[in-house]
Design an enzyme around this catalytic site. Sequence first.
Site, PDB file in Angstrom:
ATOM      1  CG  MET A 196      17.547  30.143  19.010  1.00 34.96           C
ATOM      2  SD  MET A 196      19.307  29.784  18.778  1.00 34.96           S
ATOM      3  CE  MET A 196      19.751  31.119  17.687  1.00 34.96           C
ATOM      4  CD  GLU A 250      20.041  32.188  24.897  1.00 35.78           C
ATOM      5  OE1 GLU A 250      20.372  32.529  23.746  1.00 35.78           O
ATOM      6  OE2 GLU A 250      20.523  31.175  25.459  1.00 35.78           O
TER       7      GLU A 250
HETATM    8  N1  TRP Z   1      22.623  29.659  20.480  1.00 33.62           N
HETATM    9  C1  TRP Z   1      21.980  28.937  21.547  1.00 33.62           C
HETATM   10  C2  TRP Z   1      22.641  29.453  22.820  1.00 33.62           C
HETATM   11  O1  TRP Z   1      23.708  29.106  23.177  1.00 33.62           O
HETATM   12  C3  TRP Z   1      22.173  27.454  21.439  1.00 33.62           C
HETATM   13  C4  TRP Z   1      21.069  26.683  20.822  1.00 33.62           C
HETATM   14  C5  TRP Z   1      19.763  26.766  21.103  1.00 33.62           C
HETATM   15  C6  TRP Z   1      21.176  25.628  19.887  1.00 33.62           C
HETATM   16  N2  TRP Z   1      19.078  25.826  20.387  1.00 33.62           N
HETATM   17  C7  TRP Z   1      19.902  25.128  19.646  1.00 33.62           C
HETATM   18  C8  TRP Z   1      22.228  25.055  19.215  1.00 33.62           C
HETATM   19  C9  TRP Z   1      19.672  24.059  18.788  1.00 33.62           C
HETATM   20  C10 TRP Z   1      22.002  24.000  18.347  1.00 33.62           C
HETATM   21  C11 TRP Z   1      20.740  23.513  18.136  1.00 33.62           C
HETATM   22  O2  TRP Z   1      22.154  30.307  23.456  1.00 33.62           O
HETATM   23 ZN    ZN Z   2      24.714  31.084  23.380  1.00 31.84          ZN
END
Ligand code: TRP
Ligand code: ZN
Length: 887
Positions: free
Chosen positions: A268, A303
């Site tokens: 994330m 990321e």
């Molecule tokens: N934005 C994250 C990525 O693609 C995706 C992601 C991480 C996510 N943790 C999550 C989406 C929990 C939904 C729920 O890099």
């Molecule tokens: Zn992403």
Amino acid sequence: MKTDTPKTILLSEYTPPAYLVPSIDLEFRLDPHATRVTAVSRMERTADTPADAPLVLNGAGLKLVSVAIDGAPVGPDRWLQEEERLVIRKVPAAFELTVVTEIDPAGNTALEGLYLSNGIFCTQCEAEGFRKITYFPDRPDVMARYRTTIIGDPAVLPVMLSNGNPVADEIGEDGLRHITWEDPFPKPSYLFALVAGDLALCESPFTTMSGRDVSLRLYVEPRNADKCEHAMASLKKAMVWDEQAYGREYDLDIYMIVAVDDFNMGAMENKGLNVFNSKYILARPDTATDSDYGGIEAVVAHEYFHNWTGNRITCRDWFQLSLKEGLTVFREQQFVADHQSAAVSRIHDVRVLRAAQFPEDAGPTAHPVRPDSYIEISNFYTSTVYNKGAEVIRMLHTLIGPEAFARGMDLYFERHDGQAVTCEDFVRAHADANELDLGDFFRWYVQAGTPEVSVETRHDPESRSFELTFTQTLKPTPGQPVKKPMVIPVRTALIGADGAPLALRLANEAADAPEADQTERVLVLEDRVTRFTFADVAERPVPSLLRGFSAPVKLETRAEDADLAFLMGHDDDAFNRWEAAQTYAIRVIHRLIADAAAGRPLVLPADFRDAFARTIGDDSLDPALIAEALTLPGESYLAETMTRIDVEGITAARQFVRREIGRSLEGLLLEVFDRLAAEDAGKPYSFDPASVGRRSLANLCLAYLGAPGGTAGLERARRRFETADNMTDALGGLLVLADQEDALSQPAFDAFYARWKDEPLVVDKWFMVQATASRANALDHVLKLMEHPAFSMRNPNRVRSLIGAFAASNPRGFHEASGRGYDFLADQIITLDASNPQIAARLVGPFKRWRRYDDQRQALMRQALERIAARQGLSRDVYEMVSKSLA
Ligand code: TRP
Ligand code: ZN
């Protein structure tokens, strides 16, 4: 948990926020079971909002302690606490809102909001997890400046982190540490992060292109301090690459990454404080495979790239998710292609797309790259949004060319920095920067389904012309009965009999036209039927179409077997050489399935075997590419190529081909394996494309040699398993042993576990290899493993390694004719839904294709789905997947 029928959210109902939040001050008094959160937000009513509009805040599973406006307590007479909202009436135009809530991180098994992973406090707020921390307008178009104070016992939580920079740090009168972080960049709540725990730090400096010093900090559990090097190196590569390729540099003084074991997804991109699944950080040659090393490099970069495509410019609403995800996956793919073999990385992209996205696009949960409705947004972090979204960006890049694309990106960054925008805004930046009309191209965002393109060729020796006629069709998908034609770029070459590509002059072009001497051109299909006529083509050429997989379509080729064998050997597009091998293999497997069904004896066609042998023996080829070309298409993609999926047929035919190749080419395979093994003997592990290629070809040879169960292959597999100094080769050996009878495989599994029981990521591999092993009693083995002390339903990686891997990648076990595999999966989904709905919903995946199987399996899968659907109190996540699958 919802009891009534969950509501559908529609893109068409989007309205801008009524109140904006320029800044928020958060205070966390950390406690495993009762963390107290005080949120003080500046609130401002927007100009278009009527004065009597209530303030609507999102919140879920919160204990509300108090609410105050401008310091004065607000009583329950002025607010209405609903299940997932807090509505406050009669608020001023501008005010300070103070909300105090209490939450239970230790009891948070959904891993969304603030939770504990091995004693580490961490957050996951995307998409809608911030509402599990405090009441707030939890939507990405509300962007605030965050100041976060963390209060905790420094003896237990020596590290306490949040977004941005630390601005105050002291021991309070309470004896606790109070640390305050400030993030200067306004951001949506989904990018908020907090981490606290006993973590080891791996630090390294970086200087940006404009000369700013940045401290790169990787935090891991102390026992993992020796597994950070590769992730750190990957981060630096990504930072340099984004500067060079996109002119984008990092914008804070610190870049932090924390690795945790319990995580729902891969990683994330929280501003300045990424949180990662430890699978995508930790690596040591003896614990991680080449594919793990590759995954780390790609995800760390992904990321990091989000800092510009996602964070500085974010999404207006969650329907626009592909604005950041499709674009960031595309950037990640470009980065990987620049650091590994470009052809191999493109092959990987396409494998993922075909194995995951094509089935999704053809099934009950098909949705456009930009969905127009959802019940639970967590279900829309899909291969369509991510991988097809990346393909859409790639097509734009192909259609307008790299220079125009760069101008479009520059305008996008310049125009929208600091904003929350839509997919239209993105495409408009490219259109405006280049004075183009991209209106029809936008259909890729709106129409679901994989276009099917068929092609007819006609050569006229007399007029020396060659015609390509393309016809595209797009089948209806749920909610979209009628479709318009798509804009499809088909990168094309014509290969002459001597193996060289011809100059491509279209019949209506002058001989001295600037494009007329090119040997590769992008043909653009804009209508249902499009014809191209080439001039000066003396002999019938072999067309090389959709080179580099220039569009996410299913191309139906009428090429003959001999043409495919020719392209395997001669196409100057490495991707298409691989593609020819895949097409040929699929054809052979389809014929074998038909032969088996008709009771005919199975024979491996000699021409196919010879083409295969020539490829293995071709010293001029990169071993990595040889390995890719000779890897048979996976069961999932093979299933996708059949109208009615023949489970036994696919498995048997694929096994037959593996075994026959192993047997008939034993000498050649042994020679190649022994040569590669000798070349690498004694050398320390290195993750460079050449070494990775050699290991992957050696392991592929071993897999073929092991398939017939002959002694030469098994001996080598055992030796490799026992003596390898790196996980890639050890696993190569283990995978061969895993498919043998228990007397051979069990001692290997036992030895592996004994050695690695303290390394969770390696134990995941141990579960996965057993879960996917093709054996008669696969489900019984899985049931036994469910009882193993190392198994846990609380850890998503473990669940994916055992249950997920079995259901998705062990067709023989999962689709056992009795239906026991289906019952097993349904049981696990129901159990897991109570603790972690996101992971439970992902496990519904293997059921989605139920209508494509034989009558008996259809009935059994449907029963399993109906049994889940009948449960009271299902989460929105599972409810949406199951109800759409049954619709
Ligand atoms: N934005 C994250 C990525 O693609 C995706 C992601 C991480 C996510 N943790 C999550 C989406 C929990 C939904 C729920 O890099
Ligand atoms: Zn992403």
